[in-house]
Design an enzyme around this catalytic site. Structure first.
Site, PDB file in Angstrom:
ATOM      1  N   HIS A   1      46.007  59.082  40.319  1.00  0.00           N
ATOM      2  CA  HIS A   1      45.919  58.011  39.332  1.00  0.00           C
ATOM      3  C   HIS A   1      45.053  56.897  39.901  1.00  0.00           C
ATOM      4  O   HIS A   1      45.089  56.624  41.090  1.00  0.00           O
ATOM      5  CB  HIS A   1      47.337  57.514  39.035  1.00  0.00           C
ATOM      6  CG  HIS A   1      47.389  56.416  38.021  1.00  0.00           C
ATOM      7  ND1 HIS A   1      46.710  56.491  36.815  1.00  0.00           N
ATOM      8  CD2 HIS A   1      48.016  55.199  38.033  1.00  0.00           C
ATOM      9  CE1 HIS A   1      46.933  55.374  36.134  1.00  0.00           C
ATOM     10  NE2 HIS A   1      47.711  54.580  36.853  1.00  0.00           N
TER      11      HIS A   1
ATOM     12  N   CYS B   1       5.596  62.794  62.676  1.00  0.00           N
ATOM     13  CA  CYS B   1       5.268  61.455  63.179  1.00  0.00           C
ATOM     14  C   CYS B   1       3.850  61.100  62.743  1.00  0.00           C
ATOM     15  O   CYS B   1       2.922  61.881  62.944  1.00  0.00           O
ATOM     16  CB  CYS B   1       5.388  61.426  64.695  1.00  0.00           C
ATOM     17  SG  CYS B   1       4.688  59.935  65.419  1.00  0.00           S
TER      18      CYS B   1
ATOM     19  N   CYS C   1       6.264  59.327  71.156  1.00  0.00           N
ATOM     20  CA  CYS C   1       5.310  58.217  71.320  1.00  0.00           C
ATOM     21  C   CYS C   1       5.908  56.859  70.977  1.00  0.00           C
ATOM     22  O   CYS C   1       5.223  55.838  71.029  1.00  0.00           O
ATOM     23  CB  CYS C   1       4.056  58.458  70.480  1.00  0.00           C
ATOM     24  SG  CYS C   1       4.376  58.217  68.717  1.00  0.00           S
TER      25      CYS C   1
ATOM     26  N   CYS D   1      42.068  56.856  33.367  1.00  0.00           N
ATOM     27  CA  CYS D   1      42.367  55.760  34.294  1.00  0.00           C
ATOM     28  C   CYS D   1      41.191  55.497  35.238  1.00  0.00           C
ATOM     29  O   CYS D   1      40.979  54.380  35.677  1.00  0.00           O
ATOM     30  CB  CYS D   1      43.633  56.054  35.085  1.00  0.00           C
ATOM     31  SG  CYS D   1      43.560  57.608  35.984  1.00  0.00           S
TER      32      CYS D   1
ATOM     33  N   CYS E   1       1.619  60.858  66.114  1.00  0.00           N
ATOM     34  CA  CYS E   1       1.346  62.129  66.803  1.00  0.00           C
ATOM     35  C   CYS E   1       0.726  63.156  65.859  1.00  0.00           C
ATOM     36  O   CYS E   1       0.225  64.189  66.299  1.00  0.00           O
ATOM     37  CB  CYS E   1       2.622  62.746  67.356  1.00  0.00           C
ATOM     38  SG  CYS E   1       3.524  61.703  68.480  1.00  0.00           S
TER      39      CYS E   1
ATOM     40  N   CYS F   1       9.822  57.742  66.724  1.00  0.00           N
ATOM     41  CA  CYS F   1       9.431  59.007  67.351  1.00  0.00           C
ATOM     42  C   CYS F   1       9.871  59.005  68.820  1.00  0.00           C
ATOM     43  O   CYS F   1       9.641  58.041  69.548  1.00  0.00           O
ATOM     44  CB  CYS F   1       7.912  59.177  67.263  1.00  0.00           C
ATOM     45  SG  CYS F   1       7.301  60.622  68.173  1.00  0.00           S
TER      46      CYS F   1
END
Length: 512
Positions: free
Chosen positions: A469, A388, A340, A189, A391, A337
């Site tokens: 079902h 990042c 920054c 089913c 950074c 980030c």
């Protein structure tokens, strides 16, 4: 035991069938032989003197998958007559009373066409139904309900067959309206409910029934195009207008060959089936580049829009099929980030969206609240810290999703099953729109208006995680129908939104 490497194998998948499905629905070899002519023609005992009107098609024999015992006691003469009629029909002479019969599971005289039905007076329609009911049908509450809805529909308009599509352009040879059940082969089913939703998604159906797919078949796919061919053949049977229910037997073996987790007849999850099936279908129809995928680094200083285009073109150079055109969208993920404030953006194709159900509230849930949960800012910290770009070191970041590209058919999966420690099911009711689903809030390009979507199908799961079902609700013409394996009945649109909805199929509206 069979499964691909890296495939997550789930035991305890929901699916399977509760006790309310007759065991006879899993076809025995003897039945398979006659599955094309499961619609037995019953000759009513009193008037078999060559009178064609006396032959009525018996729905009950269709449902139980067996012919009434008394048929064996008929004379050879009568049997030959029935056989003869069968033969003349199997040559493809179409009889159009089926529209009415399929819409309301009742027996009608073969000699009555849908057109004549429309011309008759309301009362005589009711009489025919009453007469047929006395003859063959066991009068149960449900058949009474159907009879009344049948009378009511004919009172409201003489014939309501006009809103049922009889095949799209170029498909005029197919007379069916798609109101056809799928036999349960044993816990299948989960598969049947997804197949019905796909059958009632216009873009999918047109592509396969118009034979467009044939020119796209890939000679290098693992299945050599067999999965696509079996699916097309099944759709053809479902829309031919010649059957009340079809057995997806050959299709099922093709699926098992393409994704070994579907070997055998254990319970499965309908959304997982959809994903594997789509993947196999896509592979059979992929016109993209072959060989190892190289992801090209995007040029520097691209705008988000250009980056999205770069990613999409890169993806579709390898993955290019009608299935991708119809179902695949692009998700935008933005990392910010916390130190920054630098934003880095990635784009990923999606075949469906799995939406979490907010656990904070159990009542008054709707699709928008699931989307809000899905797109909510996520904080990545501790072990999850990403690096990042600016950074040049791992920093605490926030991550947020939005939708860059909306597919023509949007498949939404409500995450009712959780895999924490053991499988549990959330049965909260989530409200969702039947028309005009508006996802503007999710669009990554806020200045562009996002397309609106209309619901065309729902795969529903009832029961718990270990037994249950699957059924489908699909829109046919302007009406909704319930497909539970081989049985089909019409339903009210008020019943569509329920706590059993599991996978939703939305079709993008055409620009007005």
């Amino acid at each position: 035991g069979h499964h691909h490497h890296g495939e997550k194998v789930n035991t305890g998948l929901p699916g399977g069938d509760s006790g309310n499905i007759p065991s006879s629905s899993s076809s025995s070899p003897k039945e398979k032989k006659s599955s094309r002519w499961r619609l037995k023609l019953k000759t009513s005992s009193g008037e078999d003197k060559g009178d064609k009107n006396s032959e009525t098609s018996s729905y009950s024999s269709l449902e139980s998958g067996s012919v009434k015992n008394n048929e064996t006691s008929r004379t050879d003469n009568k049997r030959k007559k029935v056989e003869k009629t069968k033969k003349s029909h199997s040559r493809g002479s179409s009889f159009d009373y089926r529209l009415i019969k399929d819409m309301f599971k009742i027996s009608l005289p073969r000699s009555l066409s849908a057109g004549e039905l429309g011309k008759k007076e309301d009362n005589s329609i009711a009489e025919i139904v009453d007469e047929e009911e006395k003859k063959g049908m066991k009068s149960s509450k449900s058949s009474l309900k159907l009879k009344n809805s049948f009378k009511a529909q004919f009172k409201s308009s003489k014939t309501n067959c006009s809103d049922i599509p009889d095949g799209e352009s170029g498909l005029s040879s197919l007379q069916g309206n798609g109101l056809v059940g799928l036999k349960n082969l044993g816990n299948t089913c989960f598969m049947n409910s997804i197949l019905q939703c796909l059958s009632h998604s216009t873009l999918v159906r047109e592509y396969f029934l118009s034979k467009k797919y044939k020119s796209d078949l890939s000679s290098t796919s693992k299945m050599q195009g067999r999965l696509a061919e079996e699916f097309a053949s099944l759709l053809h049977d479902m829309w031919s207008g010649r059957h009340d229910s079809v057995s997806p037997n050959k299709f099922k073996s093709a699926v098992a060959k393409s994704a070994p987790r579907f070997v055998g007849y254990s319970q499965q999850d309908s959304q997982e089936f959809l994903r594997f099936f789509m993947e196999g279908l896509h592979e059979d129809l992929n016109k993209g580049k072959k060989g190892k995928r190289k992801i090209e680094e995007p040029p520097k200083d691209l705008t988000d829009l250009q980056l999205a285009e770069h990613r999409w073109n890169g993806y579709t150079s390898y993955d290019n099929s009608a299935i991708v055109d119809i179902f695949v969208g692009l998700l935008k993920s933005t990392l910010t980030c916390s130190v920054c404030d630098h934003k880095s953006v990635t784009f990923d194709p999606f075949w469906d969206l799995s939406l979490p159900l907010p656990r904070s509230k159990t009542s008054g849930l709707n699709l928008q609240s699931c989307f809000a949960e899905f797109t909510q800012e996520e904080i990545l910290d501790g072990d999850e810290k990403p690096t990042c770009e600016n950074c040049k070191k791992r920093q605490k970041c926030t991550k947020q999703f939005s939708i860059e590209r909306f597919p023509p058919i949007l498949v939404l999966h409500l995450k009712r099953f959780s895999e924490v420690r053991y499988r549990t099911k959330l049965s909260s009711k989530v409200d969702f729109p039947i028309e005009n689903l508006d996802l503007s809030d999710l669009s990554s390009q806020s200045h562009l208006c996002a397309p609106k979507y209309d619901l065309v199908g729902v795969s529903n799961h009832s029961g718990n995680t270990f037994s249950g079902h699957y059924i489908a609700y699909c829109k046919v013409g302007s009406r909704w129908h319930r497909f539970s394996d081989s049985s089909v009945s019409s339903i009210s649109r008020n019943d569509i939104v329920s706590s059993e909805a599991y996978v939703l199929f939305y079709e993008r509206q055409k620009p007005r």
